[in-house]
Scaffold this motif. Structure first.
Motif: not given
Lengths: 637, 471
Positions: A270, A273, A275, A277, A280, B381, B416
């Motif tokens: 989770q 997911l 994050r 920009i 990432a 998830v 992102p």
């Protein structure tokens, strides 16, 4: 209408040319084949055959000749054996087979109504075929349990049997697809019957307060319960000790299912997911970096292994005796060369080639040790601990080098001391990592000494005609050199002590002589009373000067040593009175006068340069070198 | 059909071609259009508006009035006593008026898809004159002949939030009224995912009355993930009406049928058109239907979605649009105007709640990004990355210019670092009929034969079986 008709119409003579074509027609004779319009067209041409008329056209003929009746397709019923309900007959189009085409001659009225009347159905069951897709129906194996089994094994405080049943029915319905099971999981506890009745009876439902509220289950809860039950039922059906490997590992996985780690993992996922920009991008860069590092590491490992392989030698298990003759040796060399070529170990081959058996040259004469040996030792040094672990005694060497003598392959034989010497085998307690130069060892000895000592040692060496830097620092040479340097240092130390003692002895002797002179002077009694005050000190200093002058005259050199300088200092304090008084008195002897003159010059120099300065050091060093020269000469004797 | 198939069925490489057609029918009902056709085809044979006409006829003594329903686009022209109705509910996109639905479906499945029968039964309801020809029918076939769809299994689609009652009603109609040998009910997003070739997908269906976002896992709807919003074609029409009302000069919505002739005028000038006179009163429902057509045309030719990045209301974007060439739209009465920034503004409410023009009833609709967010948060998830890599866009309103670019931008901004892939069919028909095409694929598969609810099963278990089987 034929050609002669045409000619007739056009008023052309026909008879002249008519005979020839008839002959030709027999030879070619394409006409009988032509039919219909083509023949008519051809006949128009008469004696000049028309080229555009196709003479042979088998195209149409062949097509008609091979024509079969069109394939027959029929709307045939079929059923799917994967269905629970076998009555459904669907129909699809299918190419007719032979027997079916015969069957279709019968009236087809029943095909309209799939399975509506029993008699037709019975008749049809033989003909109806199964769908080819039935085999794709696969089902998941869901464990079953009976009431007794549940009560004896599967009771859980958190789960009622009802809810467990519900979970298992869902698992069956959705083929163990957990996201779906969790999505559709909507268990509402059943009201017990008597409560229902009561509810119906009085309309109010006071007892419903006792009904547990439906819990919301997470996917992990569901999985945990399912795996728990499945593992237990597996063990019930087949005790753990009789399970096959695959069954046991499955059992273990299910029995050890840990919901908390699973929850944790999902939490991490989770986070990953959600994050930003920047995060990432940063992670992406880090991943690239890691990948690069790993790739580099792999390359390094590969290089290192390559290196190890190069350092290794091709192992042989054969008896070495065959290589003891020169012919055997040459074949061995050839073998090795071929191995080398295959492994592309060219450099080592070159070394071997140039240094073909230089044989048992004893390394007793260090200067004559072949270069190859020193190189080999340097390899040994560089290989360091790696070699030690193998055991220094039989360090794998290039066999061709001293192959005849080398008993290396007589497995792990202990070398005698002499052999070790011959082969240049050395043992070390501890080797520094990496290659070192031997002359550095020598240099280290020198550089650790103080500057003055270093200078003295170099002078000594120069006197011995031994260069400070060895041209051929083989092991034995270096060892000898080390010994030599050690003895030189000892010698120098001894010299120093010796000099000191000499000086003291001389001082004492001078005192002694002075005392004697004093007694002699009092007896001669020519001393003035005004000079009595320093008469006590002066004779002593004069004596000291004479003492000092003595050794100088003996060829030691006129300059001051460290010990001498002390005396000079003493002389300094006394020399001025000597100058002022000495001429007046004229009591000094010739020797003494000389020495006082010398001390005067000394004083002049000393005024310019302080004794502690480097100039003084240089001088003292030169003196010492003079001393050490002598001592070394003595040593030589 | 499979006439061209070179191999007999037993030898056909079924692992390559999984189809095995059994002449099934597929029916896909939506708020704006209802689609019906044969399974295995790539486009529905019959597409009719879900709006139908209801013609009131009074008896001579004018004591009783009867209504006659008229189906089909070509029948919807101005008449007296003519109401236009829809059998679907606008807020839910599920069937509201079952009588009309049955009639319309029958009209499509039987009249439009089946060959004419010699003995059309009175039950058809389409022929006013009662059929009397029973003479040439063999007696044992009578029972069967009464059922018009006895040879064709029927696959119907439904909204994922359809109620159990409605589903039972559907199977009842199919089995009892039409006599289908087999029946199946499939959910619209599942079919749309199948049409895109996905078994697991995040389906974004931007339809006429509703927009839904649904997660599909292995060919099944994840019920908790279903999100529904009013943001669709009709909602967009409301936005446009709002914009036209507040425009300067105010735009009069005059549908085509009211114009007798017109003369060209300059942009912004008042229209010079002569309106048609009708000897009867045109009902408001008919006029609204015709206005909707005009609005649809406007949507197709003028309205555009701001492609991003960022929202349209972000500073600078509006100025940029103003500097770019706009589009001219000529109303039926000849009035025309250049539309620049407004054409982006009307669609922005789909993405940005604050940008939506106020609706008449003052409600706000959930935006598409919010729906996606809510949908994903209701899914495990582990499935999310896969769903984001398989986003299926379908529905006619998704054909708006720039829709996919904006959706992609929004998804990228929301997630992102994730791999996001949109699957939006390039062909207009495939986007409009996505659910029907998926149903067509499903019903023509050989492996699907085992799924059908057969007539026998229905008879044994009753209508409740549809809840048990079509999960």
């Amino acid at each position: 209408m034929a050609s002669h008709d045409v000619l007739d119409v056009l008023n052309l003579p026909a008879d002249g040319a008519s005979s020839r074509p008839t002959k030709k027609q027999k030879t070619t004779a394409p006409r009988p084949n032509l039919k219909g319009l083509a023949r008519e067209v051809q006949s128009l041409g008469g004696d000049n055959p028309i080229a555009i008329v196709p003479e042979i056209s088998t195209f149409k003929k062949r097509r008609f000749g091979s024509r079969k009746p069109a394939a027959r397709w029929e709307l045939s019923p079929f059923r799917n054996s994967a269905r629970n309900d076998q009555t459904l007959q669907l129909r699809h189009w299918k190419k007719e087979t032979e027997d079916q085409s015969r069957a279709t001659s019968q009236p087809q009225s029943d095909s309209q109504t799939p399975g509506d009347n029993a008699m037709e159905g019975v008749k049809k069951t033989d003909a109806v075929d199964d769908s080819g897709f039935a085999k794709f129906n696969v089902q998941v194996d869901i464990p079953q349990y009976s009431e007794d089994q549940y009560n004896s094994n599967l009771i859980n405080d958190d789960w009622t049997k009802d809810e467990t049943d519900y979970l298992f029915s869902l698992a069956r319905d959705f083929d163990l697809r957990w996201p779906l099971i969790w999505d559709r999981y909507d268990y509402t506890p059943q009201l017990p019957d008597h409560i229902k009745e009561e509810k119906d009876a009085d309309g109010t439902d006071p007892d419903t307060a006792m009904i547990p509220a439906p819990q919301s289950r997470t996917m992990e809860d569901l999985k945990k319960r399912y795996y728990e039950v499945a593992a237990k039922m597996m063990a019930v059906q087949k005790p753990v000790q009789y399970m096959t490997q695959a069954e046991f590992s499955l059992h273990e996985t299910m029995a050890n299912f840990n919901p908390t780690t699973e929850i944790q993992r999902k939490k991490f996922a989770q986070d990953a997911l959600t994050r930003s920009i920047d995060e990432a991008r940063e992670e992406e860069q880090l991943l690239i970096e890691v990948r690069r590092i790993v790739a580099r590491q792999q390359k390094l490992n590969q290089d290192r292994q390559d290196l190890y392989r190069r350092l290794d030698f091709p192992p042989t298990e054969q008896d070495i005796t065959s290589f003891k003759s020169s012919s055997g040796l040459s074949t061995l060399l050839q073998n090795l060369a071929s191995v080398d070529r295959s492994k592309k170990r060219k450099s080592i081959l070159d070394v071997n080639g140039t240094n073909t058996p230089s044989s048992a040259q004893p390394s007793a004469h260090p200067t004559s040790t072949p270069i190859s040996e020193s190189r080999r030792e340097s390899i040994a040094a560089s290989a360091g601990g790696h070699r030690d672990s193998i055991g220094g005694g039989e360090r794998p060497e290039r066999p061709s080098k001293k192959g005849a003598q080398q008993p290396q392959q007589q497995e792990r034989k202990k070398l005698t001391e002499q052999e070790e010497k011959i082969y240049g085998v050395s043992h070390h307690d501890r080797l520094p990592s990496g290659p070192t130069f031997r002359y550095e060892r020598i240099n280290k000895i020198l550089t650790t000494k103080s500057n003055a000592q270093h200078q003295r040692i170099t002078n000594t060496l120069a006197e011995l005609d031994i260069p400070g830097r060895l041209t051929m620092p083989t092991r034995s040479v270096v060892e000898e050199m080390e010994k030599l340097l050690a003895s030189i240092t000892i010698l120098l130390d001894l010299r120093k002590v010796n000099d000191k003692l000499d000086g003291e002895i001389r001082v004492e002797q001078a005192k002694n002589a002075e005392r004697k002179k004093a007694t002699a002077a009092t007896t001669s009694a020519s001393a003035g009373t005004e000079n009595l005050t320093h008469g006590d000190g002066q004779p002593e200093s004069a004596a000291a000067q004479t003492d000092k002058a003595g050794p100088v005259a003996n060829g030691r050199g006129s300059d001051s040593t460290s010990t001498n300088r002390k005396k000079n200092d003493g002389a300094d304090s006394t020399s001025q009175p000597t100058i002022t008084n000495g001429e007046k008195k004229g009591l000094a002897e010739g020797k003494e006068a000389e020495s006082s003159n010398q001390s005067k010059t000394d004083n002049h120099e000393d005024r310019n340069t302080r004794p502690e300065s480097s100039g003084g050091h240089k001088r003292s060093a030169s003196v010492l070198s003079g001393v050490s020269d002598k001592s070394s000469k003595r040593l030589k004797k | 059909m499979a006439g061209q198939q070179p191999l007999p069925n037993t030898q056909a490489p079924i692992d390559v071609y999984g189809g095995d057609e059994i002449s099934a029918l597929v029916l896909d009902a939506g708020y704006c259009h209802t689609r019906a056709g044969f399974a295995g085809e790539d486009v529905p044979k019959s597409v009719l508006p879900s709006f139908y006409g209801s013609l009131r006829t009074s008896n001579t003594d004018s004591t009783t009035t009867t209504y006659r329903d008229i189906f089909g686009d070509e029948c919807l022209y101005p008449r007296s006593d003519f109401e236009v109705k829809n059998y679907m509910s606008e807020s839910e996109s599920v069937v509201e008026d079952w009588d009309a639905a049955t009639k319309l479906w029958e009209h499509m499945l039987i009249k439009r898809l089946q060959p004419d029968r010699e003995t059309s039964p009175a039950k058809n309801g389409l022929n006013d004159a009662a059929a009397d020809g029973e003479g040439d029918v063999a007696m044992e076939d009578v029972e069967n002949q009464e059922k018009p769809l006895a040879e064709s299994p029927l696959l119907m689609t439904e909204a994922p939030w359809n109620t159990g009652k409605a589903r039972e009603k559907a199977i009842e109609i199919a089995m009892e009224n039409w006599g289908c040998p087999a029946f199946w009910m499939s959910r619209t997003p599942v079919c749309a995912a199948f049409a895109a070739g996905k078994a697991s997908a995040l389906v974004i269906d931007v339809g006429g009355a509703n927009t839904s976002v649904t997660a599909i896992h292995d060919g099944m709807v994840l019920k908790r993930s279903i999100q529904k919003s009013q943001v669709g074609g009709i909602w967009l029409s409301q936005q446009i009406r709002n914009m036209w009302d507040n425009n300067d000069p105010k735009v009069n919505v005059v549908p085509y049928f009211m114009i007798e002739n017109k003369t060209a005028v300059d942009a912004g000038a008042p229209a010079q058109a002569k309106l048609r006179k009708f000897p009867f009163e045109v009902t408001p429902s008919y006029r609204a239907y015709e206005e909707e057509r005009l609005l649809t045309e406007f949507k197709e030719s003028v309205v555009e979605v701001w492609r991003g990045p960022g929202r349209y209301l972000n500073p600078g974007n509006e100025e940029l649009v103003k500097s770019q060439p706009g589009r001219v739209f000529e109303m039926p009465d000849g009035a025309n105007q250049m539309w620049r920034e407004q054409r982006y503004r009307v669609s922005e409410g789909m993405w940005d709640e604050n940008a939506a023009l106020p609706n008449a009833d003052g409600t706000k609709a959930q935006t598409i990004p919010e729906m996606i967010k809510a949908c994903l948060s209701a899914v495990d998830v582990d499935l999310r990355p896969n769903l984001l890599g398989n986003v299926v866009v379908t529905g006619g309103t998704s054909l708006l210019n720039g829709f996919n670019d904006r959706l992609n931008n929004e998804l990228m901004a929301m997630h992102p670092g994730m791999k996001i892939k949109l699957h939006a069919a390039g062909l207009t028909t495939e986007r409009r009929f996505g659910a029907w095409i998926g149903g067509s694929i499903l019903a023509s598969l050989g492996t699907f034969h085992q799924m059908w609810i057969s007539r026998k099963e229905y008879e044994e278990n009753g209508a409740g079986i549809v809840e048990k089987r079509c999960k």
